[in-house]
Motif scaffolding. Structure first.
Motif, PDB file in Angstrom:
ATOM      1  N   ALA A  40       3.014  -0.482  18.032  1.00 37.07           N
ATOM      2  CA  ALA A  40       3.587   0.847  18.197  1.00 37.07           C
ATOM      3  C   ALA A  40       4.573   1.187  17.089  1.00 37.07           C
ATOM      4  O   ALA A  40       4.789   2.355  16.768  1.00 37.07           O
ATOM      5  CB  ALA A  40       4.285   0.957  19.557  1.00 37.07           C
ATOM      6  N   ASP A  41       5.204   0.147  16.499  1.00 40.67           N
ATOM      7  CA  ASP A  41       6.186   0.431  15.464  1.00 40.67           C
ATOM      8  C   ASP A  41       5.502   0.948  14.202  1.00 40.67           C
ATOM      9  O   ASP A  41       4.342   0.632  13.935  1.00 40.67           O
ATOM     10  CB  ASP A  41       7.025  -0.815  15.143  1.00 40.67           C
ATOM     11  CG  ASP A  41       6.158  -1.980  14.721  1.00 40.67           C
ATOM     12  OD1 ASP A  41       5.033  -2.064  15.227  1.00 40.67           O
ATOM     13  OD2 ASP A  41       6.597  -2.771  13.879  1.00 40.67           O
ATOM     14  N   ILE A  42       6.222   1.713  13.394  1.00 41.50           N
ATOM     15  CA  ILE A  42       5.611   2.415  12.280  1.00 41.50           C
ATOM     16  C   ILE A  42       6.630   2.609  11.165  1.00 41.50           C
ATOM     17  O   ILE A  42       7.843   2.667  11.412  1.00 41.50           O
ATOM     18  CB  ILE A  42       5.055   3.783  12.759  1.00 41.50           C
ATOM     19  CG1 ILE A  42       4.201   4.442  11.677  1.00 41.50           C
ATOM     20  CG2 ILE A  42       6.169   4.713  13.192  1.00 41.50           C
ATOM     21  CD1 ILE A  42       3.460   5.666  12.189  1.00 41.50           C
ATOM     22  N   SER A  58      11.594   9.431  -6.062  1.00 42.93           N
ATOM     23  CA  SER A  58      12.082   8.254  -5.347  1.00 42.93           C
ATOM     24  C   SER A  58      11.475   8.238  -3.946  1.00 42.93           C
ATOM     25  O   SER A  58      11.518   9.251  -3.243  1.00 42.93           O
ATOM     26  CB  SER A  58      13.612   8.266  -5.244  1.00 42.93           C
ATOM     27  OG  SER A  58      14.200   8.249  -6.523  1.00 42.93           O
ATOM     28  N   ARG A  59      10.920   7.092  -3.577  1.00 47.17           N
ATOM     29  CA  ARG A  59      10.304   6.964  -2.250  1.00 47.17           C
ATOM     30  C   ARG A  59      11.190   6.114  -1.352  1.00 47.17           C
ATOM     31  O   ARG A  59      11.570   5.006  -1.722  1.00 47.17           O
ATOM     32  CB  ARG A  59       8.922   6.333  -2.353  1.00 47.17           C
ATOM     33  CG  ARG A  59       8.182   6.254  -1.011  1.00 47.17           C
ATOM     34  CD  ARG A  59       6.867   5.543  -1.149  1.00 47.17           C
ATOM     35  NE  ARG A  59       7.059   4.128  -1.492  1.00 47.17           N
ATOM     36  CZ  ARG A  59       6.056   3.276  -1.665  1.00 47.17           C
ATOM     37  NH1 ARG A  59       4.805   3.693  -1.569  1.00 47.17           N
ATOM     38  NH2 ARG A  59       6.309   2.010  -1.965  1.00 47.17           N
ATOM     39  N   ILE A  60      11.490   6.650  -0.173  1.00 43.61           N
ATOM     40  CA  ILE A  60      12.282   5.941   0.829  1.00 43.61           C
ATOM     41  C   ILE A  60      11.356   5.475   1.943  1.00 43.61           C
ATOM     42  O   ILE A  60      10.565   6.265   2.472  1.00 43.61           O
ATOM     43  CB  ILE A  60      13.395   6.843   1.398  1.00 43.61           C
ATOM     44  CG1 ILE A  60      14.396   7.213   0.299  1.00 43.61           C
ATOM     45  CG2 ILE A  60      14.103   6.180   2.564  1.00 43.61           C
ATOM     46  CD1 ILE A  60      15.428   8.230   0.740  1.00 43.61           C
ATOM     47  N   LEU A  61      11.437   4.200   2.302  1.00 47.99           N
ATOM     48  CA  LEU A  61      10.668   3.648   3.416  1.00 47.99           C
ATOM     49  C   LEU A  61      11.622   3.233   4.520  1.00 47.99           C
ATOM     50  O   LEU A  61      12.571   2.475   4.275  1.00 47.99           O
ATOM     51  CB  LEU A  61       9.841   2.443   2.962  1.00 47.99           C
ATOM     52  CG  LEU A  61       8.786   2.694   1.885  1.00 47.99           C
ATOM     53  CD1 LEU A  61       8.082   1.395   1.524  1.00 47.99           C
ATOM     54  CD2 LEU A  61       7.782   3.738   2.334  1.00 47.99           C
ATOM     55  N   VAL A  62      11.379   3.713   5.722  1.00 48.80           N
ATOM     56  CA  VAL A  62      12.209   3.370   6.882  1.00 48.80           C
ATOM     57  C   VAL A  62      11.280   3.082   8.058  1.00 48.80           C
ATOM     58  O   VAL A  62      10.159   3.579   8.116  1.00 48.80           O
ATOM     59  CB  VAL A  62      13.185   4.509   7.245  1.00 48.80           C
ATOM     60  CG1 VAL A  62      14.230   4.681   6.168  1.00 48.80           C
ATOM     61  CG2 VAL A  62      12.438   5.822   7.452  1.00 48.80           C
ATOM     62  N   SER A  63      11.730   2.289   8.990  1.00 49.53           N
ATOM     63  CA  SER A  63      10.888   1.894  10.125  1.00 49.53           C
ATOM     64  C   SER A  63      11.499   2.363  11.437  1.00 49.53           C
ATOM     65  O   SER A  63      12.713   2.520  11.564  1.00 49.53           O
ATOM     66  CB  SER A  63      10.695   0.369  10.157  1.00 49.53           C
ATOM     67  OG  SER A  63      11.949  -0.282  10.223  1.00 49.53           O
ATOM     68  N   TRP A 102      -2.266   4.943  12.448  1.00 52.25           N
ATOM     69  CA  TRP A 102      -0.996   4.332  12.051  1.00 52.25           C
ATOM     70  C   TRP A 102      -0.474   3.335  13.085  1.00 52.25           C
ATOM     71  O   TRP A 102       0.457   2.596  12.804  1.00 52.25           O
ATOM     72  CB  TRP A 102       0.051   5.416  11.818  1.00 52.25           C
ATOM     73  CG  TRP A 102      -0.193   6.242  10.595  1.00 52.25           C
ATOM     74  CD1 TRP A 102      -1.332   6.287   9.841  1.00 52.25           C
ATOM     75  CD2 TRP A 102       0.715   7.150   9.974  1.00 52.25           C
ATOM     76  NE1 TRP A 102      -1.191   7.158   8.808  1.00 52.25           N
ATOM     77  CE2 TRP A 102       0.051   7.718   8.859  1.00 52.25           C
ATOM     78  CE3 TRP A 102       2.015   7.543  10.265  1.00 52.25           C
ATOM     79  CZ2 TRP A 102       0.664   8.649   8.031  1.00 52.25           C
ATOM     80  CZ3 TRP A 102       2.611   8.483   9.431  1.00 52.25           C
ATOM     81  CH2 TRP A 102       1.945   9.028   8.328  1.00 52.25           C
ATOM     82  N   THR A 103      -1.023   3.327  14.277  1.00 53.88           N
ATOM     83  CA  THR A 103      -0.471   2.475  15.348  1.00 53.88           C
ATOM     84  C   THR A 103      -1.563   1.664  16.037  1.00 53.88           C
ATOM     85  O   THR A 103      -1.506   1.431  17.232  1.00 53.88           O
ATOM     86  CB  THR A 103       0.275   3.338  16.387  1.00 53.88           C
ATOM     87  OG1 THR A 103      -0.620   4.365  16.868  1.00 53.88           O
ATOM     88  CG2 THR A 103       1.497   3.990  15.791  1.00 53.88           C
ATOM     89  N   LYS A 104      -2.562   1.229  15.298  1.00 52.87           N
ATOM     90  CA  LYS A 104      -3.671   0.492  15.918  1.00 52.87           C
ATOM     91  C   LYS A 104      -3.233  -0.878  16.421  1.00 52.87           C
ATOM     92  O   LYS A 104      -3.613  -1.309  17.511  1.00 52.87           O
ATOM     93  CB  LYS A 104      -4.819   0.330  14.925  1.00 52.87           C
ATOM     94  CG  LYS A 104      -5.993  -0.461  15.511  1.00 52.87           C
ATOM     95  CD  LYS A 104      -7.189  -0.416  14.615  1.00 52.87           C
ATOM     96  CE  LYS A 104      -8.315  -1.305  15.147  1.00 52.87           C
ATOM     97  NZ  LYS A 104      -8.688  -0.989  16.538  1.00 52.87           N
ATOM     98  N   ASN A 105      -2.434  -1.593  15.622  1.00 52.08           N
ATOM     99  CA  ASN A 105      -2.054  -2.958  15.976  1.00 52.08           C
ATOM    100  C   ASN A 105      -0.702  -3.065  16.650  1.00 52.08           C
ATOM    101  O   ASN A 105      -0.409  -4.064  17.304  1.00 52.08           O
ATOM    102  CB  ASN A 105      -2.072  -3.839  14.725  1.00 52.08           C
ATOM    103  CG  ASN A 105      -3.461  -3.953  14.137  1.00 52.08           C
ATOM    104  OD1 ASN A 105      -4.440  -4.035  14.863  1.00 52.08           O
ATOM    105  ND2 ASN A 105      -3.551  -3.918  12.817  1.00 52.08           N
TER     106      ASN A 105
END
Length: 284
Positions: free
Chosen positions: A180-182, A232-237, A175-178
């Motif tokens: 650090a943020d996710i 319902s899908r929630i996406l947060v960063s 999840w963090t190859k490129n």
């Protein structure tokens, strides 16, 4: 008497040489670790944007282990040369192509196969120390990269130990190859009567109330509709994977509390319709 003295002297000389060889090997390891420690001070792995630091820590750590392995392999070979009974073994270790010949000759063995795998990992870097990965259905972070195995620290503090070759032979998620943020995901299951506009407004309010959110991604989408509920899908960063985990937990809790207080009837329900058979008979 003289021959006995000479024999004792030779034995003493051999033993002394063996101690010197071991001493030099340990001295080399000590100096190597000091140089490594001094060098890595310039790359702080605790920083938020630590992608380059984790890359350097991974490569240096693997290189250190390989050099230590080769150092003691050479030391053992030199010590074997001092024993007459097994001198042929010591000579054989350095025959042909020397140490490289040893590694190639043993490459069919699982241990050396794993060693070659970790060298490939150091070069290609499919993952680094601290990367967030999903392996064998488990979500965690790369904690250790050793010569023959890799340790993954699972989110609940368990450790998943896998051979180095596993990561070259089987698929896994990084999840963090490129960077650090996710992006974190939260799923909500509610009744069809839930108001989506209110949910989106509450999600924005919740995210703005916490420092865990990096201000980038704020999405609520209806991703599935089933017989008795909708998904319902929630996406947060977030800035990194540990923070994203905490943010997901926080958002899930606050959104459920919001529905409990304001729309308790919008939780998934099973509807059953009962008919009065006697009334139906009389009506007919």
């Amino acid at each position: 008497m003289n021959s006995l003295t000479e024999l004792d002297f030779l034995r003493f000389a051999n033993q002394s040489r063996n101690f010197i060889i071991l001493g030099l090997a340990f001295l080399f390891v000590f100096v190597l670790r000091k140089i490594k420690s001094k060098f890595l001070q310039r790359f702080d792995i605790q920083k938020e944007n630590n992608l380059r630091a984790r890359k350097v820590h991974t490569q240096v750590g693997i290189l250190e282990k390989i050099l230590i392995f080769i150092t003691f392999l050479i030391a053992i070979g030199l010590i074997l040369l001092s024993f007459e009974n097994i001198k042929e073994i010591g000579i054989g270790l350095f025959a042909s192509a020397g140490v490289a010949g040893i590694i190639i000759g043993l490459s069919a063995q699982k241990m050396v196969g794993a060693l070659l795998a970790v060298i490939q990992i150091a070069i290609t870097q499919p993952f680094r120390l601290g990367d967030a990965v999903v392996v064998e259905g488990e979500w965690g972070w790369i904690e250790e990269i050793n010569l023959t195995y890799v340790v993954v620290r699972i989110w609940d503090k368990r450790r998943l130990v896998l051979p180095s070759s596993y990561f070259l032979e089987k698929p896994f998620q990084n999840w963090t190859k490129n960077s650090a943020d996710i992006i974190g995901t939260v799923f909500l299951y509610t009744d069809y009567s839930v108001p989506f506009a209110e949910l989106r407004a509450e999600l924005t309010r919740v995210l703005q109330s916490t420092d865990l959110w990096d201000g980038e991604v704020n999405v609520l989408q209806v991703t599935d509709s089933k017989e008795f509920s909708i998904e319902s899908r929630i996406l947060v960063s977030a800035k990194n994977s540990p923070t994203a985990w905490d943010l997901r937990v926080f958002v899930r809790e606050k959104m459920i509390e919001f529905i409990q207080k304001n729309y308790p009837e919008s939780f998934p329900r099973t509807r059953v319709e009962l008919k009065d058979k006697k009334a139906d008979i009389q009506a007919s």
